[in-house]
Design a protein around this motif. Structure first.
Motif, short mmCIF file in Angstrom:
data_model
loop_
_atom_site.label_atom_id
_atom_site.label_comp_id
_atom_site.label_asym_id
_atom_site.label_seq_id
_atom_site.Cartn_x
_atom_site.Cartn_y
_atom_site.Cartn_z
N UNK A 173 0.83 -1.20 0.00
CA UNK A 173 0.00 0.00 0.00
C UNK A 173 0.87 1.25 0.00
N UNK A 174 0.43 2.24 -0.75
CA UNK A 174 1.10 3.54 -0.82
C UNK A 174 0.09 4.59 -0.36
N UNK A 175 0.51 5.44 0.57
CA UNK A 175 -0.38 6.49 1.07
C UNK A 175 -0.06 7.83 0.43
N UNK A 176 -1.10 8.56 0.05
CA UNK A 176 -0.96 9.92 -0.49
C UNK A 176 -1.92 10.82 0.29
N UNK A 177 -1.38 11.79 1.01
CA UNK A 177 -2.19 12.72 1.80
C UNK A 177 -2.04 14.13 1.23
N UNK A 178 -3.16 14.72 0.86
CA UNK A 178 -3.16 16.06 0.27
C UNK A 178 -3.83 17.03 1.23
N UNK A 179 -3.14 18.11 1.53
CA UNK A 179 -3.68 19.16 2.38
C UNK A 179 -4.74 19.93 1.58
N UNK A 180 -5.98 19.82 2.00
CA UNK A 180 -7.06 20.55 1.32
C UNK A 180 -7.71 21.58 2.24
N UNK A 181 -6.95 22.04 3.24
CA UNK A 181 -7.44 23.10 4.11
C UNK A 181 -7.49 24.41 3.32
N UNK A 182 -8.12 25.41 3.91
CA UNK A 182 -8.38 26.64 3.17
C UNK A 182 -7.11 27.44 2.85
N UNK A 183 -6.02 27.20 3.57
CA UNK A 183 -4.78 27.89 3.22
C UNK A 183 -4.27 27.47 1.85
N UNK A 184 -4.71 26.30 1.37
CA UNK A 184 -4.29 25.81 0.06
C UNK A 184 -5.04 26.50 -1.07
N UNK A 185 -5.89 27.50 -0.74
CA UNK A 185 -6.47 28.35 -1.78
C UNK A 185 -5.43 29.27 -2.40
N UNK A 186 -4.31 29.42 -1.72
CA UNK A 186 -3.25 30.30 -2.22
C UNK A 186 -2.74 29.81 -3.57
N UNK A 187 -2.26 30.75 -4.39
CA UNK A 187 -1.78 30.40 -5.73
C UNK A 187 -0.36 29.86 -5.68
#
Length: 667
Positions: A91-105
């Motif tokens: 198994x390979x884990x991929x975690x993506x930060x989708x909090x609102x700070x990631x609205x930044x360009x």
């Protein structure tokens, strides 16, 4: 260097073919018949040495073509730099930060950090064999935590959206993958190395930071009323605290106030870099009832915190009960002039104890003979959350005052001072004391202060509001449980004090009354609030309380006790706005919720700073430099799969083939 298929190296014997052709090649003269000398082409003069050089270059190109063609089939590679077995079907884990700070360009692409992270995650899935399974997560696990194949992973990554929930790397680590990729902006405000402590030495954690184009952002920290008391039909003042989290100043930032979707106030502000500025806005409320209000600033690209929701409602009148020996006095004239006060006066012998218990503040104003029943009643009143103001009597008859002071654990005693004693001047108040907030428009430390004798003395108060010039307290507040007790050192009698005739008297007595006002609920809450309490008045039915917004309904963990509803904000409630707390078909309250402010601070750790945080004692945690998805892919392949060279061999093979053609054609 090693070879994946070394048996193909035997094909290097094919190098002999162009060498043999070169050695046995015979150049014989060939007769060409021409019908006309005009068709004879002018030939270049070519020496034997030039011809030999051309033949040698062609021979060399053919030899190198064969060599690199054979090497391409043998697939050479540089061994992996880490002594870790490459992943096969694990198994390979991929975690993506989708909090609102990631609205930044992103720094290099005109896309949000979250979308760039999703694209890079797709490239990462291509690093592993088709049999590998992927566990995907963001602020919450995707696909209920079930592993997915490469094709399904791409579809899930495309469906990720922003979430108000905080990104928790530790939750992704607990999924138990052999390799875990964490793609985030790694905010300094929220990320700590302790978040990686859940990983063991067998789990390879790969931190892939996203480079933001800028960390500039403006957020509305909080709002509060100047005197916490809203007057219907009158001018009210709202104070707004705004913060510029960026390293550059912001000029002419528009701030707008809306009440029930109508703009009622607006202004422009200049915000210095990394500083907070307080704005003052005025508004009027007509009629009663709850008003939905919100503030809006114009700030791009992080827009989730551009709106701040809160509730406005005209305050109920403050109930003041005065117990005095005289029916009409100074306080009656004072409080009757203001509509926000509902004033009632009783003689010490004719008291309506029910009205006293329901009052916001009770004032014992110079009662010379304090009944024991009254002393016991006001002591219980304070313990249950009431506010009591004690003005000592002018006579030496202490009555039940000693019992009252003991019941409330007040370290005070009467001095028996006579009216003809010398009055001592009071010291100028501290303008920074919250009690005097908004009282002084232009504070003068040398102002003339009232004078008073000292009939009551005490120590160790919660707050000394006014003092004598010698430092002894004149007016102090004592916190007793949920209630408050205010003690005044001298009677409100002209023979003992000049305060009733001083300009400071009105604002001090008004502030005493207003401080007793207890707001039933806050103007706004955050979605991360642990526990919220709301009075459950007028609700006597049994049932389950719900939080509703439009068509959404949430049932929080709740408890009703002491006439109040206590509930926790449901974890699935992640959208800011207005919610109604309902019991069956009845609405108990309207509440405003805003996002937590941690995501508004966009400053992030650089790769070098992340490496310093992780330290050298965690060899299983790897930090990647900024770059595109292919640079991350190349660095990972180099570390775990080695550097594959067959592509370069194929390129060189084609290069020498083209070189041979060019030599034959142009030399």
């Amino acid at each position: 260097m090693a070879f994946l298929y070394p048996s193909f190296l035997f094909a290097l014997a094919a190098v002999a073919v162009p060498i043999i052709l070169h050695l046995v090649q015979l150049r014989r003269a060939k007769r060409v018949m021409f019908s006309n000398v005009r068709f004879i082409q002018v030939s270049k003069d070519l020496t034997a040495s030039q011809r030999n050089l051309k033949d040698l270059l062609i021979l060399l190109s053919r030899i190198l073509f064969v060599i690199f063609l054979v090497l391409a089939f043998a697939q050479p590679f540089l061994p992996a730099s880490d002594a870790v077995v490459a992943v096969d079907d694990s198994d390979v884990g991929i975690a993506i930060d989708n909090s609102y700070s990631m609205q930044n360009l992103h720094q290099e692409e005109d896309l949000t950090l979250m979308h760039v992270a999703a694209d890079r995650a797709k490239v990462i899935t291509g690093l592993f064999p088709s049999s590998a399974a992927f566990k995907l997560s963001a602020a919450e696990v995707l696909n209920h935590g079930s592993p997915v194949q490469k094709g399904e992973a791409a579809a899930l990554l495309d469906g990720i959206s922003f979430s108000a929930k905080a990104f928790m790397p530790a939750a992704a680590i607990k999924n138990g993958a052999n390799h875990l990729f964490i793609l985030s902006d790694f905010q300094k405000n929220s990320f700590t190395p302790a978040a990686l402590d859940a990983s063991d030495s067998l789990t390879q954690v790969h931190l892939v930071p996203m480079a933001a184009a800028s960390t500039a952002n403006v957020t509305i920290d909080s709002v509060y009323l100047e005197d916490e008391f809203i007057r219907a039909g009158a001018e009210n003042t709202l104070r707004v605290l705004l913060t510029n989290t960026g390293v550059e100043a912001v000029e002419d930032l528009p701030v707008k106030l809306f009440i029930e979707e109508q703009q009622v106030s607006a202004l422009s502000l200049d915000l210095p870099a990394k500083q907070s500025v307080e704005a003052v806005m005025s508004f009027r409320l007509s009629g009663g009832g709850v008003r939905k209000a919100y503030l809006v600033v114009e700030d791009y690209p992080v827009e989730f915190d551009n709106t701040y929701y809160f509730i406005l409602s005209p305050s109920a009148p403050i109930s003041i009960v005065e117990v005095a020996d005289e029916q009409a006095g100074t306080l009656q004239q004072l409080y009757s002039n203001e509509s926000i006060f509902r004033y009632t006066s009783f003689r010490s012998g004719t008291i309506d104890y029910a009205a006293l218990a329901a009052a916001d503040i009770v004032v014992l104003n110079g009662v010379e003979s304090l009944p024991a029943a009254l002393a016991a009643t006001v002591a219980n009143y304070v313990k249950e959350g009431g506010t009591l103001a004690v003005v000592p009597p002018a006579s030496e008859n202490r009555g039940a005052y000693t019992s009252l002071l003991q019941n409330l654990n007040l370290p005070a005693s009467f001095l028996g001072t006579r009216a003809d004693a010398t009055k001592t001047s009071l010291a100028a108040p501290d303008p920074n004391n919250p009690f005097f907030r908004s009282i002084f428009s232009d504070f003068d430390a040398d102002m003339q202060m009232p004078r008073a004798v000292r009939s009551l003395a005490w120590s160790r108060a919660s707050d000394d509001i006014l003092k004598y010039r010698g430092g002894a307290p004149f007016l102090s507040r004592f916190d007793r449980g949920n209630g408050f007790v205010y003690l005044m050192a001298a009677p409100l009698d002209e023979a003992f004090s000049t305060l009733p005739n001083h300009a400071l008297f009105v604002p001090v007595m008004y502030r005493l009354a207003i401080s007793s006002y207890k707001q039933t609920q806050q103007l706004a809450y955050t979605l991360g609030n642990a526990t919220i309490q709301v009075p459950a008045v007028a609700m006597r039915k049994e049932g389950v309380y719900e939080l509703k917004r439009d068509t959404l309904a949430f049932i929080p963990d709740q408890q009703v006790r002491g006439g109040k509803v206590y509930f926790n904000v449901p974890p699935d409630m992640d959208e800011a706005g207005f919610y109604t707390l309902q019991l069956q078909d009845s609405t108990l309250a309207t509440l405003a919720f805003n996002y937590e402010k941690g995501e508004s601070y966009l400053e992030q750790y650089s790769p070098d700073e992340l490496r310093a945080l992780v330290g050298k004692n965690r060899p299983n945690i790897h930090v990647y430099d900024y770059g595109d998805a292919f640079s991350v892919k190349g660095e990972f392949e180099k570390r775990y799969f080695g550097v594959k060279l067959w592509k370069y061999c194929l390129i060189l093979c084609l290069f020498f083939l083209m070189a041979e053609i060019a030599l034959i054609r142009f030399l």
